[in-house]
Motif scaffolding. Structure first.
Motif, PDB file in Angstrom:
ATOM      1  N   PHE A  11       0.830  -1.196   0.000  1.00 26.45           N
ATOM      2  CA  PHE A  11       0.000   0.000   0.000  1.00 26.45           C
ATOM      3  C   PHE A  11       0.873   1.258   0.000  1.00 26.45           C
ATOM      4  O   PHE A  11       0.615   2.204  -0.741  1.00 26.45           O
ATOM      5  CB  PHE A  11      -0.950   0.007   1.198  1.00 26.45           C
ATOM      6  N   LEU A  12       1.913   1.276   0.817  1.00 27.73           N
ATOM      7  CA  LEU A  12       2.791   2.443   0.874  1.00 27.73           C
ATOM      8  C   LEU A  12       3.477   2.687  -0.468  1.00 27.73           C
ATOM      9  O   LEU A  12       3.671   3.836  -0.877  1.00 27.73           O
ATOM     10  CB  LEU A  12       3.816   2.289   1.999  1.00 27.73           C
ATOM     11  N   ALA A  13       3.827   1.620  -1.169  1.00 28.41           N
ATOM     12  CA  ALA A  13       4.406   1.766  -2.500  1.00 28.41           C
ATOM     13  C   ALA A  13       3.380   2.380  -3.456  1.00 28.41           C
ATOM     14  O   ALA A  13       3.716   3.242  -4.284  1.00 28.41           O
ATOM     15  CB  ALA A  13       4.892   0.417  -3.024  1.00 28.41           C
ATOM     16  N   HIS A  14       2.138   1.961  -3.317  1.00 32.61           N
ATOM     17  CA  HIS A  14       1.047   2.516  -4.123  1.00 32.61           C
ATOM     18  C   HIS A  14       0.881   4.013  -3.830  1.00 32.61           C
ATOM     19  O   HIS A  14       0.693   4.816  -4.751  1.00 32.61           O
ATOM     20  CB  HIS A  14      -0.241   1.749  -3.805  1.00 32.61           C
ATOM     21  N   VAL A  15       0.989   4.384  -2.565  1.00 33.87           N
ATOM     22  CA  VAL A  15       0.881   5.787  -2.164  1.00 33.87           C
ATOM     23  C   VAL A  15       1.989   6.610  -2.801  1.00 33.87           C
ATOM     24  O   VAL A  15       1.749   7.719  -3.306  1.00 33.87           O
ATOM     25  CB  VAL A  15       0.915   5.918  -0.622  1.00 33.87           C
ATOM     26  N   ARG A  16       3.199   6.103  -2.775  1.00 32.73           N
ATOM     27  CA  ARG A  16       4.334   6.836  -3.359  1.00 32.73           C
ATOM     28  C   ARG A  16       4.125   7.136  -4.836  1.00 32.73           C
ATOM     29  O   ARG A  16       4.587   8.147  -5.343  1.00 32.73           O
ATOM     30  CB  ARG A  16       5.618   6.041  -3.187  1.00 32.73           C
ATOM     31  N   ALA A  17       3.424   6.242  -5.526  1.00 28.79           N
ATOM     32  CA  ALA A  17       3.233   6.385  -6.972  1.00 28.79           C
ATOM     33  C   ALA A  17       2.040   7.272  -7.339  1.00 28.79           C
ATOM     34  O   ALA A  17       1.855   7.579  -8.514  1.00 28.79           O
ATOM     35  CB  ALA A  17       3.055   5.000  -7.595  1.00 28.79           C
ATOM     36  N   ASP A  18       1.253   7.695  -6.361  1.00 27.80           N
ATOM     37  CA  ASP A  18       0.020   8.427  -6.638  1.00 27.80           C
ATOM     38  C   ASP A  18      -0.002   9.752  -5.865  1.00 27.80           C
ATOM     39  O   ASP A  18      -0.287   9.765  -4.672  1.00 27.80           O
ATOM     40  CB  ASP A  18      -1.165   7.551  -6.235  1.00 27.80           C
ATOM     41  N   PRO A  19       0.285  10.873  -6.542  1.00 25.84           N
ATOM     42  CA  PRO A  19       0.342  12.161  -5.844  1.00 25.84           C
ATOM     43  C   PRO A  19      -0.962  12.541  -5.132  1.00 25.84           C
ATOM     44  O   PRO A  19      -0.932  13.091  -4.032  1.00 25.84           O
ATOM     45  CB  PRO A  19       0.663  13.162  -6.953  1.00 25.84           C
ATOM     46  N   ALA A  20      -2.101  12.243  -5.720  1.00 26.82           N
ATOM     47  CA  ALA A  20      -3.382  12.572  -5.079  1.00 26.82           C
ATOM     48  C   ALA A  20      -3.560  11.762  -3.795  1.00 26.82           C
ATOM     49  O   ALA A  20      -4.015  12.292  -2.771  1.00 26.82           O
ATOM     50  CB  ALA A  20      -4.534  12.321  -6.046  1.00 26.82           C
ATOM     51  N   LEU A  21      -3.193  10.500  -3.842  1.00 28.14           N
ATOM     52  CA  LEU A  21      -3.296   9.654  -2.652  1.00 28.14           C
ATOM     53  C   LEU A  21      -2.301  10.106  -1.591  1.00 28.14           C
ATOM     54  O   LEU A  21      -2.616  10.099  -0.399  1.00 28.14           O
ATOM     55  CB  LEU A  21      -3.072   8.188  -3.019  1.00 28.14           C
ATOM     56  N   ARG A  22      -1.127  10.534  -2.008  1.00 25.66           N
ATOM     57  CA  ARG A  22      -0.150  11.080  -1.048  1.00 25.66           C
ATOM     58  C   ARG A  22      -0.752  12.250  -0.290  1.00 25.66           C
ATOM     59  O   ARG A  22      -0.583  12.375   0.917  1.00 25.66           O
ATOM     60  CB  ARG A  22       1.120  11.537  -1.765  1.00 25.66           C
ATOM     61  N   GLN A  23      -1.480  13.110  -0.991  1.00 22.89           N
ATOM     62  CA  GLN A  23      -2.102  14.255  -0.326  1.00 22.89           C
ATOM     63  C   GLN A  23      -3.188  13.794   0.643  1.00 22.89           C
ATOM     64  O   GLN A  23      -3.307  14.317   1.747  1.00 22.89           O
ATOM     65  CB  GLN A  23      -2.685  15.228  -1.351  1.00 22.89           C
ATOM     66  N   MET A  24      -3.972  12.801   0.233  1.00 25.85           N
ATOM     67  CA  MET A  24      -5.003  12.268   1.134  1.00 25.85           C
ATOM     68  C   MET A  24      -4.363  11.686   2.390  1.00 25.85           C
ATOM     69  O   MET A  24      -4.888  11.848   3.496  1.00 25.85           O
ATOM     70  CB  MET A  24      -5.847  11.215   0.427  1.00 25.85           C
ATOM     71  N   MET A  25      -3.228  11.014   2.216  1.00 21.18           N
ATOM     72  CA  MET A  25      -2.518  10.461   3.369  1.00 21.18           C
ATOM     73  C   MET A  25      -2.023  11.576   4.279  1.00 21.18           C
ATOM     74  O   MET A  25      -2.108  11.483   5.496  1.00 21.18           O
ATOM     75  CB  MET A  25      -1.333   9.618   2.903  1.00 21.18           C
ATOM     76  N   ALA A  26      -1.527  12.643   3.689  1.00 22.05           N
ATOM     77  CA  ALA A  26      -1.037  13.771   4.484  1.00 22.05           C
ATOM     78  C   ALA A  26      -2.181  14.415   5.260  1.00 22.05           C
ATOM     79  O   ALA A  26      -1.979  14.913   6.370  1.00 22.05           O
ATOM     80  CB  ALA A  26      -0.364  14.793   3.576  1.00 22.05           C
ATOM     81  N   ASP A  27      -3.379  14.383   4.701  1.00 22.95           N
ATOM     82  CA  ASP A  27      -4.547  14.980   5.350  1.00 22.95           C
ATOM     83  C   ASP A  27      -5.183  14.065   6.398  1.00 22.95           C
ATOM     84  O   ASP A  27      -5.964  14.534   7.222  1.00 22.95           O
ATOM     85  CB  ASP A  27      -5.604  15.347   4.309  1.00 22.95           C
ATOM     86  N   ALA A  28      -4.871  12.775   6.348  1.00 18.18           N
ATOM     87  CA  ALA A  28      -5.448  11.815   7.300  1.00 18.18           C
ATOM     88  C   ALA A  28      -4.953  12.121   8.706  1.00 18.18           C
ATOM     89  O   ALA A  28      -3.767  12.392   8.915  1.00 18.18           O
ATOM     90  CB  ALA A  28      -5.085  10.389   6.902  1.00 18.18           C
ATOM     91  N   LEU A  29      -5.864  12.086   9.671  1.00 18.79           N
ATOM     92  CA  LEU A  29      -5.521  12.416  11.048  1.00 18.79           C
ATOM     93  C   LEU A  29      -5.291  11.196  11.927  1.00 18.79           C
ATOM     94  O   LEU A  29      -4.648  11.297  12.962  1.00 18.79           O
ATOM     95  CB  LEU A  29      -6.621  13.286  11.665  1.00 18.79           C
ATOM     96  N   THR A  30      -5.826  10.052  11.527  1.00 15.20           N
ATOM     97  CA  THR A  30      -5.717   8.854  12.364  1.00 15.20           C
ATOM     98  C   THR A  30      -5.306   7.647  11.526  1.00 15.20           C
ATOM     99  O   THR A  30      -5.444   7.643  10.292  1.00 15.20           O
ATOM    100  CB  THR A  30      -7.065   8.525  13.048  1.00 15.20           C
ATOM    101  N   ALA A  31      -4.847   6.627  12.205  1.00 14.37           N
ATOM    102  CA  ALA A  31      -4.505   5.372  11.529  1.00 14.37           C
ATOM    103  C   ALA A  31      -5.745   4.754  10.895  1.00 14.37           C
ATOM    104  O   ALA A  31      -5.655   4.134   9.827  1.00 14.37           O
ATOM    105  CB  ALA A  31      -3.862   4.403  12.510  1.00 14.37           C
TER     106      ALA A  31
END
Length: 65
Positions: free
Chosen positions: A9-29
């Motif tokens: 999943f983390l590799a998928h996040v690295r490849a997707d700029p929009a998902l990276r932003q969603m991860m940065a906005d996430a407040l909890t696990a």
């Protein structure tokens, strides 16, 4: 959950700029796990917290920007 699922999943996040932003906005696990689950990864908030506690490299892996 094997760590490999979270790492995939983390590799998928690295490849997707929009998902990276969603991860940065996430407040909890749990919010992070919902992002993963919506993309077909079997990751729970507890899995993320356990992995974080076991992995000294998690902070490096978890950097998205």
């Amino acid at each position: 959950m094997p760590h490999s699922e979270l790492l995939r999943f983390l590799a998928h996040v690295r490849a997707d700029p929009a998902l990276r932003q969603m991860m940065a906005d996430a407040l909890t696990a749990d919010e992070v796990s919902l992002l993963a689950q919506k993309r077909g990864f079997l990751v729970s908030g507890s899995d993320i917290l356990r992995f974080h506690g076991q992995s000294p490299r998690f902070q490096e892996t978890y950097q998205y920007t």
